[in-house]
Write an enzyme that holds these catalytic residues in place. Structure first.
Site, PDB file in Angstrom:
ATOM      1  N   SER A  75      29.246 -11.094 -14.419  1.00  0.00           N
ATOM      2  CA  SER A  75      29.508 -11.633 -14.695  1.00  0.00           C
ATOM      3  C   SER A  75      29.703 -10.497 -16.148  1.00  0.00           C
ATOM      4  CB  SER A  75      29.143 -13.044 -15.385  1.00  0.00           C
ATOM      5  OG  SER A  75      29.444 -13.963 -14.349  1.00  0.00           O
TER       6      SER A  75
ATOM      7  N   GLU B  34      43.209 -27.195 -10.628  1.00  0.00           N
ATOM      8  CA  GLU B  34      43.449 -28.957 -10.949  1.00  0.00           C
ATOM      9  C   GLU B  34      41.281 -29.989 -10.781  1.00  0.00           C
ATOM     10  OE1 GLU B  34      45.050 -31.136 -12.564  1.00  0.00           O
ATOM     11  OE2 GLU B  34      46.256 -28.764 -12.575  1.00  0.00           O
TER      12      GLU B  34
ATOM     13  N   HIS C 141      42.478 -17.639 -20.083  1.00  0.00           N
ATOM     14  CA  HIS C 141      41.045 -17.081 -19.546  1.00  0.00           C
ATOM     15  C   HIS C 141      40.320 -17.386 -18.562  1.00  0.00           C
ATOM     16  CE1 HIS C 141      38.305 -13.931 -19.431  1.00  0.00           C
ATOM     17  NE2 HIS C 141      36.768 -15.141 -20.334  1.00  0.00           N
ATOM     18  N   SER C 142      40.143 -18.685 -18.900  1.00  0.00           N
ATOM     19  CA  SER C 142      39.193 -19.270 -17.263  1.00  0.00           C
ATOM     20  C   SER C 142      39.660 -20.982 -17.578  1.00  0.00           C
ATOM     21  CB  SER C 142      38.027 -19.038 -17.356  1.00  0.00           C
ATOM     22  OG  SER C 142      37.014 -19.765 -18.851  1.00  0.00           O
TER      23      SER C 142
HETATM   24  C1  LIG Z   1      29.150  -7.904 -21.944  1.00  0.00           C
HETATM   25  C2  LIG Z   1      29.678  -9.063 -21.500  1.00  0.00           C
HETATM   26  N1  LIG Z   1      30.453  -9.491 -22.869  1.00  0.00           N
HETATM   27  C3  LIG Z   1      31.111 -10.668 -22.836  1.00  0.00           C
HETATM   28  C4  LIG Z   1      31.515 -11.274 -21.949  1.00  0.00           C
HETATM   29  C5  LIG Z   1      32.230 -11.930 -22.329  1.00  0.00           C
HETATM   30  N2  LIG Z   1      33.462 -12.364 -21.961  1.00  0.00           N
HETATM   31  C6  LIG Z   1      33.982 -12.642 -20.419  1.00  0.00           C
HETATM   32  S1  LIG Z   1      35.469 -12.588 -19.833  1.00  0.00           S
HETATM   33  C7  LIG Z   1      36.233 -11.627 -21.338  1.00  0.00           C
HETATM   34  C8  LIG Z   1      37.037 -11.422 -21.397  1.00  0.00           C
HETATM   35  C9  LIG Z   1      37.108 -10.067 -21.025  1.00  0.00           C
HETATM   36  O1  LIG Z   1      38.845  -9.478 -20.944  1.00  0.00           O
HETATM   37  P1  LIG Z   1      39.684  -8.281 -20.476  1.00  0.00           P
HETATM   38  O2  LIG Z   1      38.668  -7.382 -19.582  1.00  0.00           O
HETATM   39  O3  LIG Z   1      40.388  -8.583 -20.761  1.00  0.00           O
HETATM   40  O4  LIG Z   1      39.691  -9.084 -18.787  1.00  0.00           O
HETATM   41  P2  LIG Z   1      40.074 -10.215 -18.499  1.00  0.00           P
HETATM   42  O5  LIG Z   1      39.229 -11.685 -17.987  1.00  0.00           O
HETATM   43  O6  LIG Z   1      41.482 -10.530 -19.370  1.00  0.00           O
HETATM   44  O7  LIG Z   1      41.414 -10.430 -17.267  1.00  0.00           O
HETATM   45  C10 LIG Z   1      34.688 -11.377 -22.135  1.00  0.00           C
HETATM   46  C11 LIG Z   1      34.567 -11.068 -23.745  1.00  0.00           C
HETATM   47  C12 LIG Z   1      30.674 -10.437 -21.076  1.00  0.00           C
HETATM   48  N3  LIG Z   1      30.804 -11.674 -19.946  1.00  0.00           N
HETATM   49  N4  LIG Z   1      30.026  -9.912 -20.694  1.00  0.00           N
END
Ligand SMILES: Cc1ncc(C[n+]2csc(CCOP(=O)(O)OP(=O)(O)O)c2C)c(N)n1
Length: 438
Positions: free
Chosen positions: A198, A112, A327-328
């Site tokens: 990240s 929030e 997701h965020s």
């Molecule tokens: C190398 C890289 N590629 C892409 C991203 C963008 N990104 C951030 S979170 C995410 C999804 C990750 O999914 P998952 O591992 O299943 O974790 P969840 O968020 O579902 O917990 C992506 C593609 C990143 N941070 N780093």
């Protein structure tokens, strides 16, 4: 022309004849070897454990029904087989429940606050509380944690104070990272929790490196490495799996399979039997568990830890769960999944509701306690939140420190440029919100 055709035909038939003769010789020799007790019939390619076959069969990916999902409780919180009940005492179970719900409350308030523009970004852990608390409770607090970013409950279990969560998300002067990381990128030396990065999967080979160091030090600790199923498609994940198996080191890979990598559902991420099926292919002992069953996660992690430490080898746990939140704060999941799907998981399979049902059956928890605890949680989070919001941001000068032992010339130049700029245009910046550091 005809003569040459005839000649080549004769050569061919002679060749075929000699192949037949040769294979007959080999067959006879093999039989002789077998009769003399040698195992010449086994392939002896380096690294092979196979037998010969004369059937032209491809190994099909749908050969079996899939690795089963280990569980202890049913969806209503009843223990299915008393022999698998971890029989944790009341205090431990209540503490697990309280950490799961405190995390949930913190998530609601921080989410929030981002919506109100008070922090820049946030990621909730809704629905995955069982994977965090079940695994963290089964570890030793000295085991080293490499997280991805959605494992705040692990830190909460280890006693990372609410004020530190808040200070990090606010990037204020109390943040040990001095505001240089995005929110939710926690880290804590005292809690043996490596700071989040990240870029996905970078933690995985690093975790194996640490585990190898632990093996050499023979310190009796393991490394746990959390990652999402989406991350398991990164090259670094494969490198880490193979590296850990060949180095034989005490690392516990913990996959949170929550169904989505941002907007990409698992049905578009892989064609095999999830992440667990990859474990045996790398030579890693593997189990798939119901991540919404905190006791199943606890039992699996405890057993996995024992294997990694006593046998010095990696273990893979794939915890099946569901990401109930977006997701965020940069995501709107209604664009790629139905509200009904989310509601179904929230209302019928939530790990918090399941654990509460168990506690109620044990007569360890009732409505009065629930209400009092909820109010207490909210009060704790709100007070901590208010404290963090009041604090100054770190001095802007911190941007230039802590990276180099001796500041290189180009960084010093940038620093001097910034100092002159801030001095000249001070009235255009909210400098009063920042620590003054002459
Ligand atoms: C190398 C890289 N590629 C892409 C991203 C963008 N990104 C951030 S979170 C995410 C999804 C990750 O999914 P998952 O591992 O299943 O974790 P969840 O968020 O579902 O917990 C992506 C593609 C990143 N941070 N780093």
């Amino acid at each position: 022309m005809a003569a040459s055709m005839f000649t080549s035909g004769a050569i061919l038939s002679r060749k075929l004849l000699s192949v037949r003769v040769l294979s007959e010789c080999v067959r006879v020799t093999n039989l002789r070897c077998l009769s003399s007790g040698l195992v010449e019939e086994q392939p002896n390619f380096p690294g092979s454990r196979s037998k010969w076959t004369e059937s032209l069969d491809f190994v099909q990916p749908d050969l079996y029904d899939g690795i089963p999902v280990y569980r202890v409780m049913d969806r209503k919180g009843n223990i299915i087989d008393p022999a698998s009940d971890p029989k944790l005492d009341k205090d431990t179970v209540v503490k697990m429940y309280q950490r799961m719900t405190l995390l949930n409350t913190m998530d609601r308030i921080m989410y929030e606050s981002q919506r109100q523009g008070r922090i820049s970004f946030y990621m909730t852990n809704y629905g995955e509380e069982g994977t965090h608390i079940g695994s963290a409770a089964a570890l030793d607090d000295n085991d080293l944690v490499y997280g991805q970013y959605r494992e705040a409950g692990v830190l909460m279990w280890r006693g990372f104070p609410l004020d530190r969560f808040m200070n990090q998300c606010y990037g204020n002067e109390g943040d040990q990272g001095k505001g240089r990381q995005m929110p939710v990128h926690y880290g804590s030396t005292e809690h043996n929790f490596v700071t989040i990065s990240s870029p996905l999967a970078t933690q995985m080979p690093q975790a194996v490196g640490s585990a190898y160091a632990f093996k050499r030090a023979q310190n009796g600790q393991c490394v746990i490495c959390y990652f999402g199923e989406g991350t398991s498609s990164e090259g670094d994940a494969h490198a880490a799996f193979n590296f850990s198996a060949t180095l034989e080191c005490p690392v516990l890979f913990f996959c949170r399979n929550n169904g989505y990598a941002i907007s990409t559902p698992t049905s578009e991420q892989y064609r095999g039997d999830g992440v667990a099926a990859r474990g045996p292919a790398y030579g890693i002992a593997t189990i798939r568990v119901d991540g919404n069953d905190v006791f199943a996660v606890y039992n699996a992690t405890k057993a996995a830890r024992h294997i990694t430490i006593t046998e010095n080898r990696p273990v893979l746990i794939e915890a099946m769960t569901y990401r109930i939140g977006h997701h965020s704060t940069s995501d709107d999941s209604s664009a790629y999944r139905s509200v009904d799907e989310v509601r179904q998981w929230d209302s019928t399979q939530h790990p918090i509701a399941r654990l509460r049902a168990y506690m109620v059956t044990q007569q360890w928890w009732d409505e009065t306690q629930e209400k009092a605890w909820k109010d207490d949680c909210k009060r704790q989070v709100m007070q901590s939140f208010a404290r963090a919001e009041r604090r100054h941001k770190p001095s802007w000068k911190e941007m230039f420190t802590d990276v180099y032992d001796e500041v290189p010339d180009h960084i010093r130049e940038q620093y001097e440029y910034m100092a002159a700029h801030v001095a000249e245009y001070e009235e255009h910046y909210p400098v009063k919100n920042f620590v003054k550091n002459e």
